[in-house]
Design a protein around this motif. Structure first.
Motif, PDB file in Angstrom:
ATOM      1  N   ASP A 179       0.838  -1.211   0.000  1.00  0.00           N
ATOM      2  CA  ASP A 179       0.000   0.000   0.000  1.00  0.00           C
ATOM      3  C   ASP A 179       0.871   1.258   0.000  1.00  0.00           C
ATOM      4  OD1 ASP A 179      -2.352   1.400   0.049  1.00  0.00           O
ATOM      5  OD2 ASP A 179      -2.953   0.775   2.053  1.00  0.00           O
ATOM      6  N   ASP A 180       0.330   2.349  -0.523  1.00  0.00           N
ATOM      7  CA  ASP A 180       1.007   3.660  -0.496  1.00  0.00           C
ATOM      8  C   ASP A 180       2.418   3.569  -1.061  1.00  0.00           C
ATOM      9  OD1 ASP A 180      -1.276   4.398   0.877  1.00  0.00           O
ATOM     10  OD2 ASP A 180      -0.338   4.312   2.843  1.00  0.00           O
ATOM     11  N   GLU A 236      -4.362   4.368  -6.943  1.00  0.00           N
ATOM     12  CA  GLU A 236      -5.403   4.794  -6.010  1.00  0.00           C
ATOM     13  C   GLU A 236      -5.616   6.298  -6.105  1.00  0.00           C
ATOM     14  OE1 GLU A 236      -4.218   3.532  -2.044  1.00  0.00           O
ATOM     15  OE2 GLU A 236      -2.832   5.194  -1.837  1.00  0.00           O
TER      16      GLU A 236
HETATM   17 CA    CA Z   1      -3.231   3.581   0.003  1.00  0.00          CA
END
Ligand code: CA
Ligand code: C2E
Ligand code: CA
Ligand code: CA
Length: 279
Positions: A179-180, A236
């Motif tokens: 993530d990220d 995202e």
């Molecule tokens: Ca994220």
């Protein structure tokens, strides 16, 4: 000046006491929130860019506080992490995500992959592998339809326990996403060490696409890293058609963002699936 100094000191301690009070109150309320069923999950759809198809959803935690209303996760997850409450809360999130996803399957809706956010502490301290096995077993959701989103910080460790836990989860057939991506650490060594299936490009790289030349180059490079390592690339925070078109052209596999939908309560998400099926 002396008078002034005392005043600002007084102000400072009041402010501090106030903050400490709110924080303590929040901490206590957080402890009770799980048993009082104040948490719920919202779901945000993920789309396959090439085939324009709904393929999954990210589960996002919401706290509906009886007096303060909806409290966003950024405001209480750090406290849940510091107090260790994230362990039981995280277990609840996994069980609830699997239960809801299997409920949609039981209704005959098409298979979706459910992505669940996992805190670093859950990977380091909790028995995450057995929690995952329990959540899958209890719900009946096939492992291939569950995905865990972990941040780079969770992977920046040499603890053998972390690799063993994630390897065990991956061996079940559960997918692992980072993530990220791009915001945490400059070291990419962990990409070799862990068996990762997806790479989620952080929203901050997507925001100024396609006009910002640096972000455009970085996004292209990140999609390249993902593909060269056999991973799926997910963008995202996709908010505009122009961002979507640019990402499609780069060959980014999946997209998620307000362009498609905000995170929705389970019922609304279910209705969206039905509406999409009817199109
Ligand atoms: Ca994220
Ligand atoms: P995240 O994992 O990066 O989740 C994506 C966040 O971006 C979500 O915020 C989502 O609502 C928001 N978002 C989605 N599309 C867009 C868009 O197009 N534009 C913009 N500006 N924002 C968009 P949310 O739900 O407030 O969650 C914030 C963070 O809280 C998450 O960031 C995640 O780090 C954490 N979080 C949320 N749910 C959980 C959970 O169940 N467990 C854990 N450990 N953390 C969670
Ligand atoms: Ca996430
Ligand atoms: Ca984030």
């Amino acid at each position: 000046a002396k008078e002034n100094g005392r005043n600002s000191y007084q102000f400072f301690t009041d402010e501090l006491n106030n903050r400490a009070h709110t924080r303590l109150a929040l901490e206590n309320e957080l402890r009770r929130a799980l048993t009082r069923r104040e948490f719920s999950l919202h779901f945000q759809p993920q789309f396959d860019l090439a085939h324009r198809r709904l393929i999954g959803a990210e589960a996002l935690l919401r706290w509906n506080h009886p007096e303060r209303g909806m409290i966003p996760p950024d405001q209480f997850i750090p406290i849940a992490e510091e107090t260790g409450l994230i362990i039981p809360l995280g277990a609840w999130i996994l069980h609830e995500s699997c239960r809801i996803a299997q409920g949609w399957r039981d209704e005959g809706l098409p298979d979706l992959c459910i992505a669940v956010n996992i805190s670093a502490l859950q990977v380091r301290r909790g028995q995450l592998d057995s929690t995952v096995v329990e959540a899958l077993g209890e719900s009946g959701l096939p492992a291939r339809l569950l995905e865990l989103e972990v941040t780079e910080s969770a992977l920046m460790t040499h603890q053998a326990h972390v690799s063993a836990t994630l390897d065990a989860i991956h061996a079940l057939g559960v997918k692992l996403a980072i993530d990220d991506f791009g915001t945490g650490y400059s070291s990419l060594a962990y990409l070799k060490r862990f068996k990762l299936d997806k790479l989620k490009i952080d929203r901050s790289f997507i925001r100024d696409l396609p006009d910002d030349a640096e972000d455009a180059h970085l996004t292209r490079a990140i999609v390249g890293i993902a593909h060269h390592l056999g991973m799926t690339a997910v963008a995202e925070g996709v908010e505009t058609k122009a961002q979507e078109a640019f990402l499609s052209e780069l060959g980014c596999d999946l997209a998620q963002g307000y362009l498609y939908a905000r995170p929705l309560p389970a019922d609304a998400f279910r209705q969206m699936q039905i509406d999409l099926g009817l199109q």
